[in-house]
Design a protein around this motif. Sequence first.
Motif, PDB file in Angstrom:
ATOM      1  N   PHE A   1       0.835  -1.197   0.000  1.00 52.13           N
ATOM      2  CA  PHE A   1       0.000   0.000   0.000  1.00 52.13           C
ATOM      3  C   PHE A   1       0.869   1.246   0.000  1.00 52.13           C
ATOM      4  O   PHE A   1       2.045   1.218   0.387  1.00 52.13           O
ATOM      5  N   HIS A   2       0.282   2.354  -0.454  1.00 53.24           N
ATOM      6  CA  HIS A   2       0.954   3.655  -0.494  1.00 53.24           C
ATOM      7  C   HIS A   2      -0.163   4.687  -0.542  1.00 53.24           C
ATOM      8  O   HIS A   2      -0.764   4.917  -1.580  1.00 53.24           O
ATOM      9  N   ALA A   3      -0.489   5.275   0.621  1.00 59.73           N
ATOM     10  CA  ALA A   3      -1.679   6.116   0.684  1.00 59.73           C
ATOM     11  C   ALA A   3      -1.697   6.930   1.965  1.00 59.73           C
ATOM     12  O   ALA A   3      -0.831   6.790   2.835  1.00 59.73           O
ATOM     13  N   HIS A   4      -2.729   7.767   2.083  1.00 60.35           N
ATOM     14  CA  HIS A   4      -3.017   8.427   3.352  1.00 60.35           C
ATOM     15  C   HIS A   4      -3.747   7.426   4.237  1.00 60.35           C
ATOM     16  O   HIS A   4      -4.755   6.855   3.825  1.00 60.35           O
ATOM     17  N   PRO A   5      -3.258   7.168   5.456  1.00 59.97           N
ATOM     18  CA  PRO A   5      -3.908   6.175   6.306  1.00 59.97           C
ATOM     19  C   PRO A   5      -5.084   6.755   7.092  1.00 59.97           C
ATOM     20  O   PRO A   5      -4.890   7.617   7.957  1.00 59.97           O
ATOM     21  N   PRO A   6      -6.312   6.309   6.808  1.00 58.59           N
ATOM     22  CA  PRO A   6      -7.446   6.768   7.614  1.00 58.59           C
ATOM     23  C   PRO A   6      -7.423   6.105   8.982  1.00 58.59           C
ATOM     24  O   PRO A   6      -6.869   5.017   9.153  1.00 58.59           O
TER      25      PRO A   6
ATOM     26  N   ILE B   1       1.186  10.344   5.033  1.00 64.97           N
ATOM     27  CA  ILE B   1       1.292   9.388   3.931  1.00 64.97           C
ATOM     28  C   ILE B   1       2.170   8.251   4.432  1.00 64.97           C
ATOM     29  O   ILE B   1       3.234   8.485   5.007  1.00 64.97           O
ATOM     30  N   TYR B   2       1.687   7.012   4.242  1.00 63.42           N
ATOM     31  CA  TYR B   2       2.529   5.884   4.626  1.00 63.42           C
ATOM     32  C   TYR B   2       2.529   4.850   3.526  1.00 63.42           C
ATOM     33  O   TYR B   2       1.686   4.855   2.625  1.00 63.42           O
ATOM     34  N   ALA B   3       3.508   3.967   3.587  1.00 59.16           N
ATOM     35  CA  ALA B   3       3.634   2.889   2.606  1.00 59.16           C
ATOM     36  C   ALA B   3       4.089   1.649   3.353  1.00 59.16           C
ATOM     37  O   ALA B   3       4.610   1.723   4.473  1.00 59.16           O
ATOM     38  N   GLY B   4       3.888   0.504   2.738  1.00 58.02           N
ATOM     39  CA  GLY B   4       4.309  -0.724   3.388  1.00 58.02           C
ATOM     40  C   GLY B   4       3.619  -1.932   2.808  1.00 58.02           C
ATOM     41  O   GLY B   4       3.201  -1.924   1.655  1.00 58.02           O
ATOM     42  N   ALA B   5       3.486  -2.959   3.630  1.00 58.65           N
ATOM     43  CA  ALA B   5       2.937  -4.215   3.134  1.00 58.65           C
ATOM     44  C   ALA B   5       2.389  -5.057   4.264  1.00 58.65           C
ATOM     45  O   ALA B   5       2.757  -4.892   5.430  1.00 58.65           O
ATOM     46  N   HIS B   6       1.497  -5.967   3.894  1.00 58.59           N
ATOM     47  CA  HIS B   6       1.024  -7.026   4.771  1.00 58.59           C
ATOM     48  C   HIS B   6       1.621  -8.330   4.247  1.00 58.59           C
ATOM     49  O   HIS B   6       1.352  -8.731   3.113  1.00 58.59           O
TER      50      HIS B   6
END
Length: 301
Positions: free
Chosen positions: A31-36, A92-97
Amino acid sequence: MDLAESKVAQRAIYQPGASSIEGLPTALQMFHAHPPVMAMPHWHAQVEVNFVMHGTVHYRMNDHEFSLNAGEMCLFWGGQPHQMDESSDDSIYAGAHLPLVYFFRMRLPVAISSQLMRGATMLTSATDAADSENFARWHRYATSGDAAKSQHAVDELLLRIERILLEPYSMIGLSTQLAENDPPYAQSSRNVARMCDFIAANFMEDIDTIDIARAADLHPKYAMNLFKKSTGMTLSKYVNLLRLSRAQAMLMSEEANVLQVAMDSGFGSISAFNKSFRHIAGMSPSDFRRDLRSSGISTAN
């Protein structure tokens, strides 16, 4: 600390669903988005890595909480109920599951992987501009539909997580001491990964420890002990976690019937489903749906 007591401002709220991380417990997603923010704690059967590029976010875990500012990264096991209850407007954050089969491909020391699986969080601020560029590119590659690019993104991400150990980092929350007779990492990780592969492909079926051990060419008792030492969970608990993650997402549907969700999630009875769900969520599936509605989260598909 009661996670459910967190108050959420009137703003965009994260909504789990059948196509999101909870509904796809064996999928690797980037993911790469604004985290709600999250109105309620959630859980999923993947290890989560988050890198904050801008702004600030705050997390509440089972026994600890922490904030991440721009340039900071965390790694934790998503099988514990957790909640991002604050997210700045500019975040803004990015990362993975990462499903466990990917997690156990990494060359992490057993002491580290064991603490993570038991509820600790790894934190680091040893990042740089290359991380912002790389996380953005990995997301593009992973969602490109190109299998070669997607695999390249996964391989690079796993190496980046391993590199956390080469620079300053900290572990907060729960921790455990390894037994002196724990098996060598390379051998144990391969065997755990093989078990996770089989479970991922068959968790909706009626499988047991003997089936899982046989798929990994292991004796059932050894398989049970190895998995418990490596993950802090029994094999049956991990299978149930995959099923519960899927069930959590299915309960978001307005038409979802609790009995049908139990059957469709791989549970053999409504009583087994209620007991397992209450154990992880602290409430029944029916109460979980009620709280979703009262928190203002839509349960429409």
